[in-house]
Scaffold this motif. Sequence first.
Motif, mmCIF file in Angstrom:
data_model
loop_
_atom_site.group_PDB
_atom_site.id
_atom_site.type_symbol
_atom_site.label_atom_id
_atom_site.label_comp_id
_atom_site.label_asym_id
_atom_site.label_seq_id
_atom_site.Cartn_x
_atom_site.Cartn_y
_atom_site.Cartn_z
ATOM 1 N N LEU A 92 -88.224 49.972 30.301
ATOM 2 C CA LEU A 92 -88.940 51.192 30.650
ATOM 3 C C LEU A 92 -88.067 52.420 30.493
ATOM 4 O O LEU A 92 -88.569 53.511 30.203
ATOM 5 N N VAL A 93 -86.758 52.265 30.663
ATOM 6 C CA VAL A 93 -85.842 53.379 30.429
ATOM 7 C C VAL A 93 -85.853 53.748 28.947
ATOM 8 O O VAL A 93 -85.850 54.923 28.574
ATOM 9 N N ALA A 94 -85.874 52.724 28.088
ATOM 10 C CA ALA A 94 -85.779 52.957 26.651
ATOM 11 C C ALA A 94 -87.000 53.696 26.113
ATOM 12 O O ALA A 94 -86.865 54.674 25.383
ATOM 13 N N ASP A 95 -88.200 53.252 26.465
ATOM 14 C CA ASP A 95 -89.406 53.889 25.940
ATOM 15 C C ASP A 95 -90.628 53.338 26.669
ATOM 16 O O ASP A 95 -91.287 52.410 26.195
ATOM 17 N N ALA A 96 -90.949 53.947 27.796
ATOM 18 C CA ALA A 96 -92.085 53.462 28.582
ATOM 19 C C ALA A 96 -93.400 53.639 27.839
ATOM 20 O O ALA A 96 -94.338 52.863 28.035
ATOM 21 N N ASP A 97 -93.488 54.644 26.951
ATOM 22 C CA ASP A 97 -94.742 54.908 26.262
ATOM 23 C C ASP A 97 -95.171 53.753 25.364
ATOM 24 O O ASP A 97 -96.354 53.655 25.012
ATOM 25 N N THR A 115 -83.217 52.291 43.631
ATOM 26 C CA THR A 115 -81.862 52.108 44.141
ATOM 27 C C THR A 115 -80.926 51.669 43.033
ATOM 28 O O THR A 115 -79.753 51.424 43.274
ATOM 29 N N SER A 116 -81.455 51.588 41.791
ATOM 30 C CA SER A 116 -80.651 51.055 40.699
ATOM 31 C C SER A 116 -79.962 52.137 39.884
ATOM 32 O O SER A 116 -79.074 51.831 39.081
ATOM 33 N N GLY A 117 -80.382 53.400 40.032
ATOM 34 C CA GLY A 117 -79.755 54.466 39.271
ATOM 35 C C GLY A 117 -80.221 54.563 37.831
ATOM 36 O O GLY A 117 -79.697 55.377 37.081
ATOM 37 N N ARG A 118 -81.190 53.758 37.432
ATOM 38 C CA ARG A 118 -81.714 53.807 36.060
ATOM 39 C C ARG A 118 -83.093 54.438 36.108
ATOM 40 O O ARG A 118 -84.003 53.915 36.727
ATOM 41 N N VAL A 119 -83.238 55.572 35.443
ATOM 42 C CA VAL A 119 -84.422 56.407 35.589
ATOM 43 C C VAL A 119 -85.567 55.857 34.737
ATOM 44 O O VAL A 119 -85.409 55.636 33.538
ATOM 45 N N ARG A 362 -85.032 63.869 34.219
ATOM 46 C CA ARG A 362 -85.520 63.232 33.005
ATOM 47 C C ARG A 362 -84.424 63.126 31.951
ATOM 48 O O ARG A 362 -83.407 63.793 31.995
ATOM 49 N N ASP A 363 -84.692 62.253 30.952
ATOM 50 C CA ASP A 363 -83.837 62.091 29.769
ATOM 51 C C ASP A 363 -82.417 61.665 30.139
ATOM 52 O O ASP A 363 -81.428 62.145 29.582
ATOM 53 N N LEU A 364 -82.356 60.735 31.100
ATOM 54 C CA LEU A 364 -81.084 60.133 31.509
ATOM 55 C C LEU A 364 -81.227 58.620 31.427
ATOM 56 O O LEU A 364 -82.261 58.065 31.813
ATOM 57 N N ARG A 365 -80.190 57.952 30.986
ATOM 58 C CA ARG A 365 -80.204 56.494 30.993
ATOM 59 C C ARG A 365 -79.777 55.957 32.353
ATOM 60 O O ARG A 365 -80.270 54.933 32.815
ATOM 61 N N GLU A 366 -78.837 56.650 32.985
ATOM 62 C CA GLU A 366 -78.373 56.276 34.316
ATOM 63 C C GLU A 366 -78.043 57.545 35.088
ATOM 64 O O GLU A 366 -77.692 58.580 34.502
ATOM 65 N N ARG A 427 -75.692 51.316 41.875
ATOM 66 C CA ARG A 427 -76.392 51.882 43.021
ATOM 67 C C ARG A 427 -76.620 53.366 42.788
ATOM 68 O O ARG A 427 -75.749 54.070 42.268
ATOM 69 N N SER A 428 -77.796 53.854 43.179
ATOM 70 C CA SER A 428 -78.145 55.239 42.875
ATOM 71 C C SER A 428 -77.526 56.241 43.842
ATOM 72 O O SER A 428 -77.399 57.417 43.515
ATOM 73 N N ALA A 429 -77.142 55.795 45.043
ATOM 74 C CA ALA A 429 -76.581 56.711 46.034
ATOM 75 C C ALA A 429 -75.491 55.985 46.813
ATOM 76 O O ALA A 429 -75.753 54.946 47.412
#
Length: 444
Positions: A92-97, A115-119, A362-366, A427-429
């Motif tokens: 989903l990070v790569a291309d959810a569309d 909580t994973s830090g992957r947008v 937006r437009d971040l992998r992590e 971890r995201s935080a």
Amino acid sequence: MPPSQRLLNTQYRIRRAHPMTPVAERMLRRTASATPGELAEFQERHLKSLIRVAAARSRFYRHWFADTGVDPCTVRGLDDLARLPFLDRSHLVADADRFRTRPASTMWSAHSSGTSGRVVTVYRTQWSAVVEHAMLERQRRWFAVPNRARSVVVRGHAFGTDSVTRLVPGANQLLVSSFHLDDRHAEQICDAIEHFSPDVVEGWPSSLALLAQLMRDRGRTVQVRMVVTSSEVTTAAQRALISESFAAPIADQYGQTERAAMAGVCEAGGYHVFSDYAIVELHAIPGLPDRFEIVGTPLHNRGFPIFRYRTGDEVGPAPSSGCPCGRAFPLLGMIDGRREDAFTASDGRTLPVPSIVLDNLRDLREVQIVQRGPGRFEIRLVPDTLYDADVVRTQARRNIDRYFGAGQQVRFVVMNRIPRTSAGKLRSAIVEPEPATVARVSGG
């Protein structure tokens, strides 16, 4: 009325008053009293329909079926699900569309770093939102909560003014800012809750525990029919404090931004998988004999079909005995993997679930936010191909001001890869005090 409040009112009314709401409610009444065999038939019927839609309209699955030579018509039952590939956040990070079967403009979108830090960005149809809302309302009825119950919601709200509460009449809700649960605002918040006279209190466990502590310190209690927790693991100490202040049973709800699976606590205390919402697989984790990863296949989101989605959430063994409630929904073990470090603002306020400030970047992998000291934060960024530094930094700064308050120090660090924990998790935080010898740099 602020745009965010208008949106909440609109979405709530759509879910409650949508013409398909009675259809969803009737469906869920039948599945609530179904046998295990009837639930399996329900899942297989919806799975076959989703497979056909995905194979015909989803770019990802259309290519996958063509490349592998698997005929989608041969995926007929639950046992055939294992023939499909696992998905995880990276897809989903790569291309959810690629997963959409409908125009994005016809669905609601959601963004989260979890909580994973992957947008990730995901979509859902109005029907899937109606089903989800009806499912949550069904769980409330198990606790004798009336229709259109009055709810206090303590989950990440920040209003950008001196107000720390906000009434949303269309949703029958009183929103309470999670970021102003301190002595300075305690009386105002407690008075607003008592005047609202809620049936339900819901929110993040960390926020509810802070609120409960403020109430206990002032000798105040509010009796409700149930307390709903979500998004985090609730500790034993938090449960005791929350129960004392609200004199009600605590019913946890489990889900994700991706809407891959749902579960919740019933009136008898059993933690049930809502198997009429999604097909849930529990996969053993190598090296951990009593831990399983939750893998979900949601059944009602035909506009954004995902199959066998690895949530990254872990559970222990399910109880061996059945639940006294008698429902056929399977029991789930204790959920793990939903913890964040609490942060501290420059004025000493506690900041629960701080990763909320990352959710719309937006437009971040992590991405990761790090507490270096009270009111001092570092945001670590791994750019994607469309990354715009000015846009991301401006939005992040705006989020910090909105949720944490003005006067916080923020610096940005661009990285190729964000460091993982000793267990290999991002971890995201996190709280990572800055060494005394390192200069403090403010930016943003």
